[in-house]
Design an enzyme around this catalytic site. Structure first.
Site, short mmCIF file in Angstrom:
data_model
loop_
_atom_site.label_atom_id
_atom_site.label_comp_id
_atom_site.label_asym_id
_atom_site.label_seq_id
_atom_site.Cartn_x
_atom_site.Cartn_y
_atom_site.Cartn_z
N ASP A 33 44.94 15.20 36.57
CA ASP A 33 44.64 16.19 37.59
C ASP A 33 44.31 15.55 38.93
O ASP A 33 44.41 16.19 39.97
CB ASP A 33 43.45 17.03 37.09
CG ASP A 33 43.04 18.09 38.09
OD1 ASP A 33 43.93 18.87 38.48
OD2 ASP A 33 41.86 18.13 38.48
N LEU A 64 40.09 24.58 41.79
CA LEU A 64 40.79 24.87 43.04
C LEU A 64 41.59 23.69 43.55
O LEU A 64 42.26 23.78 44.57
CB LEU A 64 39.77 25.25 44.12
CG LEU A 64 39.29 26.71 44.03
CD1 LEU A 64 38.20 26.95 45.05
CD2 LEU A 64 40.45 27.68 44.27
N ARG A 65 41.53 22.57 42.83
CA ARG A 65 42.22 21.38 43.32
C ARG A 65 43.73 21.64 43.48
O ARG A 65 44.35 21.21 44.44
CB ARG A 65 41.99 20.20 42.38
CG ARG A 65 42.28 18.87 43.04
CD ARG A 65 42.43 17.79 41.98
NE ARG A 65 41.19 17.53 41.28
CZ ARG A 65 40.28 16.64 41.68
NH1 ARG A 65 40.48 15.97 42.78
NH2 ARG A 65 39.21 16.43 40.97
N ALA A 66 44.28 22.39 42.53
CA ALA A 66 45.71 22.67 42.57
C ALA A 66 46.07 23.44 43.84
O ALA A 66 47.07 23.14 44.50
CB ALA A 66 46.13 23.44 41.34
N VAL A 108 45.87 21.04 46.86
CA VAL A 108 46.97 20.07 46.94
C VAL A 108 48.28 20.78 47.29
O VAL A 108 49.06 20.29 48.11
CB VAL A 108 47.12 19.30 45.61
CG1 VAL A 108 48.36 18.43 45.63
CG2 VAL A 108 45.89 18.45 45.36
#
Ligand SMILES: [Zn+2]
Length: 684
Positions: A194, A275-277, A280
């Site tokens: 991830d 929320l990283r997706a 990015v």
């Protein structure tokens, strides 16, 4: 030195090309993980990318590549004067080898100088070398877990941090991180997966014309690298200029609310965690707009960004096929129905310039949707019949969970209630990560003494021991100043003993000879108990099963016991008993795992009745495979599942070949639980 292979001359691999260029434009994208087999041009491409990056201005003599316009205030070579001379450098490519030590990665503190001179004597590591350049990690999945953590922490923070005995050093370390891995050699932990911004699947093209073009260019390059590079120099120069233009444009690119909502919809549709997706994907879409020379993100940017940023985040377990479901992506990318009508956007898959001409396969040319194809039992059979340590076990194991099940299969039986397992430890004194199984020298734990370090440096110096070793020689060494005169061989390190976690690799016989339902229920209950025990002891676990024509790595070594339990619950049974294939698969799994995590000692738990019924010489092959494991120094335990009135005692013989003990199922419980005994009675 001859010229490197030009970036523009690489055929195909459109996804990788774009992912690398977007990272070159915007460091916020967060790096690239390249997944695929060996022999694709991935390392060539990464090296070629470094050659496209703009030169950097650095403070002369600074080993940490400080920017003269904004020097790192914490720079260990600093502070730098505003008037300090500067120099221009090529953007660096630093390669991190799989066998690197922590000191090599983050740098090392020289205790000898620190004591003698009272200075922070810090030798920069690879992270410092990669600052403002590219850090390339080939086979990142084989890198020690601890190093991967350090690496990704530095990448996320933009700083490297070293602390030894209260002395700490911090310096800037911002780099474009590119990792490669061959998924067949083991997965990266999901939480590490991830943390790479983008992932790309690569495979050699199957298109004959494209393959021929790859070879043609390679031969031309090898015949005359300089002439070849000159031929592509204009294309490379144009790409380099475009990177600079896109970097300049980047701060002016806007992300309209409608597109931001589209990002959120896509991420929600693919059920990614956190929320990283979203972040990015948004950053990637912004970089993409800049790359296209636009100042506003549009729907095609979001689609392309999602294809690069989401596949590895969506993955729930290592057995899912890679990539995104195209229909699902289309659906999620559609405009909300209540929005005013917009013309249908034919989303371009790749709108880069096409310097390769007809050799470039265009959209998605470098991708593959190929999953490991199911092998027929006959194919697996053939490969099993070959050399005992050669391609046989790998080939049969490659059949994976997708393989067609043999006709003799029985539905999975539920596991019996788990019990508290007794401690089975690896003999001797290990050096693995802290845990609760085997005795080990650990960073924490009871101090048991001090000693001379085996290497030239130590990461856990024993201050008192070092001073004590140096003290008697101060007069002889002519000490006059305030500092101690300390020499390298005075340095002592602390020895602490605690417990380590191990890799517990289960090899479970799921063949027909074990398949009596009541017995399999007991066996599964026993393995489940050992899995839970492994979880509590902070072990890694893995699961190899064998039945029918071959063995399968049903669970690659992981810290996820839930995954192990799920694989165990679904384990089908039936068919013949390829014991040798199971042992060889375990041998191969441990070999790869030793590279990745050399200090984590394995414990092999073979759950079987010792029978072998598949192959030309089933018992002989199994004994040879067991001998191989014993010779590799692997600690093994055989759990004897034989039951019934006539007993052959084969499990005990296998244990002798493995040079380990044999335990009956009833002996596994810490306190001989009544339930287990009852289950055993029912089974026999
Ligand atoms: Zn500096």
């Amino acid at each position: 030195m001859s010229a490197g292979y030009p970036f523009s001359a690489i055929v195909g691999l459109a996804d990788l090309r774009l992912a690398l260029l977007l990272n070159a434009v915007s460091p916020g994208v967060g790096g690239v993980l390249v997944r695929g087999e060996k022999g694709t041009a991935k390392s060539t491409m990464v090296r070629a990318l470094a050659a496209l990056l703009p030169d950097t201005e650095t403070v002369s003599g600074c080993r940490f590549a400080c920017d003269p316009a904004a020097p790192d205030p914490a720079c260990p070579d600093g502070p730098h004067d505003a008037s300090a001379p500067a120099e221009t450098r090529r953007a660096r490519l630093v390669e991190l080898p799989v066998g690197a030590t922590e000191d090599r990665l983050v740098g090392s503190l020289d205790l000898e100088r620190a004591l003698a001179e009272g200075v922070k004597a810090y030798e920069p590591g690879l992270l410092a070398g990669a600052h403002r350049g590219v850090l390339y990690v080939d086979e990142v999945n084989l890198l020690h877990d601890h190093l991967v953590d350090l690496l990704l922490d530095a990448a996320a923070m933009g700083t490297a941090h070293v602390e030894r005995e209260g002395v700490s050093v911090r310096h800037a370390a911002r780099f474009l991180l590119v990792g490669t891995m061959n998924p067949e050699e083991g997965e990266l932990r999901p939480q590490l997966l991830d943390r790479f911004g983008l992932t790309v699947e690569v495979a050699a093209s199957r298109e004959p014309r494209e393959r021929a073009e790859v070879v043609r260019r390679r031969l031309a390059y090898e015949a005359d690298p300089d002439a070849f590079a000159r031929r592509w120099a204009d294309d490379d120069a144009e790409l380099a200029a475009r990177i600079v233009r896109a970097r300049d444009l980047l701060p002016r690119v806007t992300l309209p609310d409608a597109e931001l909502e589209r990002v959120a919809r896509v991420c929600a549709a693919f059920e990614v965690d956190g929320l990283r997706a979203d972040l990015v994907t948004a950053r990637t879409a912004i970089a993409l707009a800049a790359w296209q020379g636009r100042t506003e993100v549009d729907a095609s940017d979001v689609r392309r960004a999602a294809q690069l940023a989401l596949p590895h985040r969506r993955r729930r377990n290592p057995f899912d096929a890679p990539g995104l479901d195209h229909d699902k992506l289309d659906e999620a990318l559609e405009d909300e129905p209540d929005e005013p009508d917009e013309p249908e956007q034919p989303a371009p898959d790749d709108d880069e310039p096409d310097p390769d001409g007809p050799g470039n396969p265009g959209p998605g040319g470098g991708r593959t949707d190929r999953a490991p194809g199911p092998r027929t039992p006959a194919e697996a059979d053939q490969s099993n019949g070959s050399a005992p340590t050669g391609s046989g076990p790998e080939a049969s194991a490659a059949s994976g969970p997708a393989a067609a099940a043999p006709a003799a299969e029985q539905p999975a039986v539920a596991a019996a209630e788990p019990f508290r397992a007794r401690l089975i430890a690896v003999p001797g004194l290990g050096q693995g990560a802290a845990g609760r199984r085997s005795r080990a020298e650990t960073g924490i734990g009871r101090a048991t003494g001090e000693r001379r370090p085996s290497g030239s440096r130590t990461s856990r110096p024993h201050l008192l021991g070092t001073v004590r070793a140096a003290a008697p020689y101060q007069r002889a060494r002519g000490r006059s100043g305030p500092g101690l005169v300390v020499r390298r061989d005075d340095v002592r390190e602390a020895v602490r003993e605690g417990r380590e976690g191990n890799l517990v690799l289960f090899v479970v016989d799921a063949s027909g000879s074990m398949a009596a339902r009541a017995r399999m229920r007991t066996v599964k209950g026993a393995v489940l108990s050992l899995l839970l025990d492994a979880y509590q002891r902070r072990d890694k676990v893995g699961l190899v099963t064998f039945r029918g024509a071959g063995a399968e790595l049903a669970l690659p070594p992981t810290s996820s016991v839930e995954a192990g339990a799920a694989r165990l619950a679904a384990l089908p049974t039936g068919g013949r008993t390829p014991l040798a294939a199971g042992l060889l698969r375990a041998y191969e799994t441990l070999r790869v795992e030793r590279l990745r995590d050399p200090r984590r000692r394995p414990l092999l738990v073979v759950v079987t009745d010792g029978r072998a019924t598949h192959g030309r010489d089933p018992l002989g092959e199994a004994r040879r495979a067991a001998g191989l494991l014993a010779a590799s120094g692997t600690a093994s335990v055989v759990v004897d599942c034989e039951s019934g009135p006539v007993r052959l005692g084969l499990a005990a013989r296998l244990a002798a070949d493995l040079a380990g003990p044999v335990l009956g199922l009833a002996e596994l419980a810490a306190d001989g639980l009544a339930g287990l005994v009852r289950d055993l009675r029912a089974a026999s």
